[in-house]
Design a protein around this motif. Sequence first.
Motif, mmCIF file in Angstrom:
data_model
loop_
_atom_site.group_PDB
_atom_site.id
_atom_site.type_symbol
_atom_site.label_atom_id
_atom_site.label_comp_id
_atom_site.label_asym_id
_atom_site.label_seq_id
_atom_site.Cartn_x
_atom_site.Cartn_y
_atom_site.Cartn_z
ATOM 1 N N ARG A 130 -11.572 10.024 8.690
ATOM 2 C CA ARG A 130 -11.826 9.432 7.373
ATOM 3 C C ARG A 130 -10.558 8.792 6.823
ATOM 4 O O ARG A 130 -10.598 7.699 6.258
ATOM 5 N N ARG A 131 -9.425 9.447 7.002
ATOM 6 C CA ARG A 131 -8.157 8.886 6.527
ATOM 7 C C ARG A 131 -7.851 7.567 7.236
ATOM 8 O O ARG A 131 -7.447 6.581 6.597
ATOM 9 N N ASP A 132 -8.082 7.530 8.543
ATOM 10 C CA ASP A 132 -7.849 6.304 9.303
ATOM 11 C C ASP A 132 -8.768 5.187 8.822
ATOM 12 O O ASP A 132 -8.341 4.040 8.676
ATOM 13 N N ALA A 133 -10.031 5.525 8.562
ATOM 14 C CA ALA A 133 -10.990 4.520 8.090
ATOM 15 C C ALA A 133 -10.583 3.985 6.716
ATOM 16 O O ALA A 133 -10.659 2.773 6.462
ATOM 17 N N LEU A 134 -10.139 4.866 5.836
ATOM 18 C CA LEU A 134 -9.725 4.432 4.500
ATOM 19 C C LEU A 134 -8.490 3.529 4.575
ATOM 20 O O LEU A 134 -8.366 2.567 3.809
ATOM 21 N N GLU A 135 -7.596 3.829 5.508
ATOM 22 C CA GLU A 135 -6.418 2.975 5.685
ATOM 23 C C GLU A 135 -6.831 1.586 6.162
ATOM 24 O O GLU A 135 -6.238 0.579 5.747
ATOM 25 N N LYS A 136 -7.843 1.530 7.020
ATOM 26 C CA LYS A 136 -8.333 0.232 7.486
ATOM 27 C C LYS A 136 -8.965 -0.540 6.331
ATOM 28 O O LYS A 136 -8.764 -1.759 6.199
ATOM 29 N N LEU A 137 -9.737 0.132 5.504
ATOM 30 C CA LEU A 137 -10.370 -0.550 4.374
ATOM 31 C C LEU A 137 -9.333 -1.091 3.403
ATOM 32 O O LEU A 137 -9.544 -2.132 2.761
ATOM 33 N N ALA A 138 -8.194 -0.419 3.295
ATOM 34 C CA ALA A 138 -7.142 -0.859 2.379
ATOM 35 C C ALA A 138 -6.523 -2.188 2.807
ATOM 36 O O ALA A 138 -5.865 -2.862 2.002
ATOM 37 N N LEU A 139 -6.743 -2.593 4.066
ATOM 38 C CA LEU A 139 -6.197 -3.855 4.567
ATOM 39 C C LEU A 139 -7.039 -5.062 4.134
ATOM 40 O O LEU A 139 -6.611 -6.200 4.309
ATOM 41 N N LEU A 140 -8.228 -4.813 3.598
ATOM 42 C CA LEU A 140 -9.171 -5.890 3.329
ATOM 43 C C LEU A 140 -9.003 -6.493 1.946
ATOM 44 O O LEU A 140 -8.561 -5.830 1.001
ATOM 45 N N THR A 141 -9.400 -7.751 1.828
ATOM 46 C CA THR A 141 -9.502 -8.376 0.510
ATOM 47 C C THR A 141 -10.738 -7.814 -0.189
ATOM 48 O O THR A 141 -11.587 -7.156 0.434
ATOM 49 N N ASP A 142 -10.864 -8.076 -1.485
ATOM 50 C CA ASP A 142 -12.021 -7.576 -2.236
ATOM 51 C C ASP A 142 -13.325 -8.111 -1.650
ATOM 52 O O ASP A 142 -14.309 -7.374 -1.520
ATOM 53 N N ARG A 143 -13.356 -9.386 -1.283
ATOM 54 C CA ARG A 143 -14.572 -9.977 -0.740
ATOM 55 C C ARG A 143 -14.890 -9.386 0.634
ATOM 56 O O ARG A 143 -16.035 -9.084 0.944
ATOM 57 N N GLU A 144 -13.872 -9.223 1.468
ATOM 58 C CA GLU A 144 -14.088 -8.614 2.782
ATOM 59 C C GLU A 144 -14.622 -7.195 2.638
ATOM 60 O O GLU A 144 -15.511 -6.775 3.391
ATOM 61 N N LEU A 145 -14.104 -6.460 1.656
ATOM 62 C CA LEU A 145 -14.573 -5.092 1.423
ATOM 63 C C LEU A 145 -16.034 -5.087 0.999
ATOM 64 O O LEU A 145 -16.824 -4.247 1.441
ATOM 65 N N ASP A 146 -16.410 -6.038 0.147
ATOM 66 C CA ASP A 146 -17.813 -6.146 -0.278
ATOM 67 C C ASP A 146 -18.721 -6.358 0.929
ATOM 68 O O ASP A 146 -19.762 -5.697 1.062
ATOM 69 N N PHE A 147 -18.344 -7.288 1.794
ATOM 70 C CA PHE A 147 -19.157 -7.570 2.982
ATOM 71 C C PHE A 147 -19.214 -6.358 3.911
ATOM 72 O O PHE A 147 -20.267 -6.033 4.462
ATOM 73 N N ALA A 148 -18.076 -5.717 4.103
ATOM 74 C CA ALA A 148 -18.015 -4.567 5.011
ATOM 75 C C ALA A 148 -18.915 -3.442 4.529
ATOM 76 O O ALA A 148 -19.655 -2.827 5.318
ATOM 77 N N ARG A 149 -18.881 -3.150 3.240
ATOM 78 C CA ARG A 149 -19.715 -2.069 2.701
ATOM 79 C C ARG A 149 -21.193 -2.415 2.796
ATOM 80 O O ARG A 149 -22.023 -1.556 3.110
ATOM 81 N N ALA A 150 -21.528 -3.678 2.545
ATOM 82 C CA ALA A 150 -22.936 -4.084 2.608
ATOM 83 C C ALA A 150 -23.450 -4.102 4.041
ATOM 84 O O ALA A 150 -24.644 -3.894 4.281
ATOM 85 N N LEU A 151 -22.556 -4.328 4.991
ATOM 86 C CA LEU A 151 -22.961 -4.411 6.394
ATOM 87 C C LEU A 151 -23.572 -3.105 6.889
ATOM 88 O O LEU A 151 -24.423 -3.104 7.780
ATOM 89 N N VAL A 152 -23.176 -1.982 6.306
ATOM 90 C CA VAL A 152 -23.649 -0.677 6.755
ATOM 91 C C VAL A 152 -25.152 -0.512 6.531
ATOM 92 O O VAL A 152 -25.771 0.368 7.124
ATOM 93 N N THR A 153 -25.763 -1.359 5.738
ATOM 94 C CA THR A 153 -27.208 -1.287 5.532
ATOM 95 C C THR A 153 -27.986 -1.900 6.688
ATOM 96 O O THR A 153 -29.210 -1.813 6.733
#
Length: 226
Positions: A156-179
């Motif tokens: 989980r820590r590794d995943a959160l570190e990866k998410l921290a590398l993203l822009t706000d828009r990239e994060l939005d897309f990444a979270r929505a992709l899980v659906t």
Amino acid sequence: MPRSDHPTSPTRVLVVDDDALAAAGITALLGTADDLLVVGRCSDGDQVAHAIRSLTPDVILCDVRMPGMDGVAVVRSVPHGQPGAPRVLMMTAFDEDGQVLEAVAAGAVGFLLKDEDPRRIIDAVRHVAAGDAAFSPRAARQLTHWVQDSHSADARRDALEKLALLTDRELDFARALVTGASDAELAAQFFVAETTVKSALSAIKTKWGIRNRTQLAVIVARSGVA
């Protein structure tokens, strides 16, 4: 894209499943699509290497659990990234454990539940042949369940570190992709062009050093922020 030089040639599919009835059903289903051609069936993972050489499939539709060489080993045996290498789409039962996560880590580009709507199975093979990854909304929910059951604090820590590398828009897309949303569905959801979605997902994969959107979804699910 399929390797044939002729743009109208069908996508060549190899079905790998030790359940003869299931394999026959998948073969019959794919046979209803003019742009797909089942070139062979294997009942054991040990047969796949020879089938790849002799039948040159574009896509391998492979069961996860088989006696002898299982689906994960099949994925590991495929020369991913080499010219002409087939792309592997996994099939799994709804109540199986997260072994499919090993297949995704090994290079599988997506997975389907065996009782999916037939149209989704056909569309998934098409997406994979076109270079995309594929997993349905139902498969996405199961993916999240498997990841949550197998998570660790370090993962989980590794995943959160990866998410921290993203822009706000990239994060939005990444979270929505899980659906399990497609690029077109993401574009409609965020009121952007589909090319914008593709570009953002490509940028995420580059930042994270991963190959496909299914691996992307695993990381997001592991972070717990989806």
